[in-house]
Design a protein around this motif. Structure first.
Motif, PDB file in Angstrom:
ATOM      1  N   LEU A   2      40.948  46.451  49.698  1.00  0.00           N
ATOM      2  CA  LEU A   2      41.339  47.322  48.609  1.00  0.00           C
ATOM      3  C   LEU A   2      42.174  46.558  47.583  1.00  0.00           C
ATOM      4  N   GLY A   3      43.049  45.675  48.066  1.00  0.00           N
ATOM      5  CA  GLY A   3      43.870  44.881  47.157  1.00  0.00           C
ATOM      6  C   GLY A   3      43.024  44.018  46.239  1.00  0.00           C
ATOM      7  N   SER A   4      41.987  43.406  46.796  1.00  0.00           N
ATOM      8  CA  SER A   4      41.142  42.554  45.965  1.00  0.00           C
ATOM      9  C   SER A   4      40.346  43.382  44.968  1.00  0.00           C
ATOM     10  N   LEU A   5      39.943  44.599  45.341  1.00  0.00           N
ATOM     11  CA  LEU A   5      39.215  45.461  44.413  1.00  0.00           C
ATOM     12  C   LEU A   5      40.110  45.914  43.265  1.00  0.00           C
ATOM     13  N   VAL A   6      41.351  46.241  43.573  1.00  0.00           N
ATOM     14  CA  VAL A   6      42.298  46.639  42.524  1.00  0.00           C
ATOM     15  C   VAL A   6      42.556  45.461  41.592  1.00  0.00           C
ATOM     16  N   ALA A   7      42.785  44.286  42.173  1.00  0.00           N
ATOM     17  CA  ALA A   7      43.019  43.095  41.358  1.00  0.00           C
ATOM     18  C   ALA A   7      41.796  42.772  40.509  1.00  0.00           C
ATOM     19  N   LEU A   8      40.624  42.937  41.074  1.00  0.00           N
ATOM     20  CA  LEU A   8      39.392  42.682  40.331  1.00  0.00           C
ATOM     21  C   LEU A   8      39.254  43.662  39.174  1.00  0.00           C
ATOM     22  N   ALA A 145      25.115  42.860  40.859  1.00  0.00           N
ATOM     23  CA  ALA A 145      25.244  41.408  41.061  1.00  0.00           C
ATOM     24  C   ALA A 145      26.565  40.915  40.471  1.00  0.00           C
ATOM     25  N   LEU A 146      26.902  41.396  39.269  1.00  0.00           N
ATOM     26  CA  LEU A 146      28.172  41.027  38.642  1.00  0.00           C
ATOM     27  C   LEU A 146      29.339  41.458  39.520  1.00  0.00           C
ATOM     28  N   TYR A 147      29.334  42.705  39.952  1.00  0.00           N
ATOM     29  CA  TYR A 147      30.408  43.228  40.797  1.00  0.00           C
ATOM     30  C   TYR A 147      30.546  42.387  42.065  1.00  0.00           C
ATOM     31  N   TRP A 148      29.436  42.120  42.735  1.00  0.00           N
ATOM     32  CA  TRP A 148      29.457  41.376  43.998  1.00  0.00           C
ATOM     33  C   TRP A 148      30.019  39.966  43.789  1.00  0.00           C
ATOM     34  N   ARG A 149      29.528  39.311  42.734  1.00  0.00           N
ATOM     35  CA  ARG A 149      30.007  37.939  42.476  1.00  0.00           C
ATOM     36  C   ARG A 149      31.494  37.921  42.121  1.00  0.00           C
ATOM     37  N   MET A 150      31.918  38.846  41.282  1.00  0.00           N
ATOM     38  CA  MET A 150      33.330  38.888  40.894  1.00  0.00           C
ATOM     39  C   MET A 150      34.211  39.100  42.125  1.00  0.00           C
ATOM     40  N   LYS A 152      33.540  38.438  45.334  1.00  0.00           N
ATOM     41  CA  LYS A 152      33.506  37.271  46.228  1.00  0.00           C
ATOM     42  C   LYS A 152      34.289  36.101  45.643  1.00  0.00           C
ATOM     43  N   LEU A 153      34.144  35.857  44.350  1.00  0.00           N
ATOM     44  CA  LEU A 153      34.862  34.737  43.740  1.00  0.00           C
ATOM     45  C   LEU A 153      36.356  35.017  43.635  1.00  0.00           C
ATOM     46  N   GLY A 157      38.956  32.694  45.487  1.00  0.00           N
ATOM     47  CA  GLY A 157      40.004  32.091  44.670  1.00  0.00           C
ATOM     48  C   GLY A 157      41.405  32.365  45.180  1.00  0.00           C
ATOM     49  N   GLU A 158      41.551  33.381  46.005  1.00  0.00           N
ATOM     50  CA  GLU A 158      42.860  33.668  46.584  1.00  0.00           C
ATOM     51  C   GLU A 158      43.221  32.652  47.668  1.00  0.00           C
ATOM     52  N   ALA A 159      42.244  31.937  48.190  1.00  0.00           N
ATOM     53  CA  ALA A 159      42.517  30.890  49.181  1.00  0.00           C
ATOM     54  C   ALA A 159      43.119  29.702  48.442  1.00  0.00           C
ATOM     55  N   SER A 160      44.166  29.132  49.002  1.00  0.00           N
ATOM     56  CA  SER A 160      44.943  28.123  48.283  1.00  0.00           C
ATOM     57  C   SER A 160      44.165  26.923  47.751  1.00  0.00           C
ATOM     58  N   PRO A 161      43.198  26.342  48.470  1.00  0.00           N
ATOM     59  CA  PRO A 161      42.569  25.169  47.868  1.00  0.00           C
ATOM     60  C   PRO A 161      41.695  25.502  46.659  1.00  0.00           C
TER      61      PRO A 161
END
Length: 190
Positions: A2-8, A145-150, A152-153, A157-161
């Motif tokens: 849910l956090g990633s969806l809100v941030a997205l 497709a746009l929603y899914w890619r956004m 996932k990316l 992107g939240e992973a540090s490297p």
């Protein structure tokens, strides 16, 4: 999740409000006689990809081609021209594109699939395609497709490297979506 969806959602809202420099050079706005795949490759190499030689998670990288995934040496990448990069992309992507057109009859989703292959690999692109095709309408498939890619990316992107790549990835996906929709409209109006 849910956090990633809100941030997205916040990211996409900001993108829409600021138009996030969704500048598409005029030469890519008007669809010409060139096939859609070549149009995408030209835009990818000329606008989306970096022209300088850099080292990242794909090894030595230039024009989106990498030493790790495209079996190119640092020296080959150093002297490569944009036209050579476009030829390599065309040879690499044309068989995949043709197969997708045959299977989906949706050239716009095929372009989005190829960009997913370029950025995240074919197994991820297949997941995106399955998600998008859960709806029969072409426009809805592109939006899915746009929603899914956004999503996932954003999560990747939240992973540090990968955090330093996140904004560029999200911008790339949004710009490409806008470009595909313009191409679709231009072809429809002839």
């Amino acid at each position: 999740m849910l956090g990633s969806l809100v941030a997205l959602h916040i990211y996409l809202s900001t993108l829409q409000q600021t138009k996030l420099s969704l500048t598409i050079p005029p030469s890519y706005v008007i669809f010409n006689s060139m096939d859609l795949l070549q149009q995408y490759i030209n835009y990818d190499v000329d606008v989306l990809e970096g022209h300088t030689l850099e080292y990242d998670t794909g090894g030595w990288t230039r024009y989106g081609l990498t030493s790790k995934y495209d079996n190119l040496t640092k020296e080959e990448l150093e002297v490569m021209t944009p036209e050579q990069a476009k030829q390599i992309y065309y040879q690499k992507l044309k068989p995949i594109y043709d197969k997708l057109i045959e299977e989906t009859n949706n050239p716009y989703l095929a372009i989005y699939y190829l960009d997913t292959v370029n950025l995240q690999g074919e197994s991820v692109a297949k997941q995106m395609l399955l998600f998008a095709q859960q709806h029969p309408d072409v426009d809805v498939q592109l939006a899915r497709a746009l929603y899914w890619r956004m999503q996932k990316l954003y999560d990747l992107g939240e992973a540090s490297p990968y955090h330093k790549y996140q904004n560029g990835w999200l911008k790339r996906v949004a710009v490409l979506y806008a470009l595909i929709m313009r191409w679709k409209d231009e072809l429809a109006t002839g």
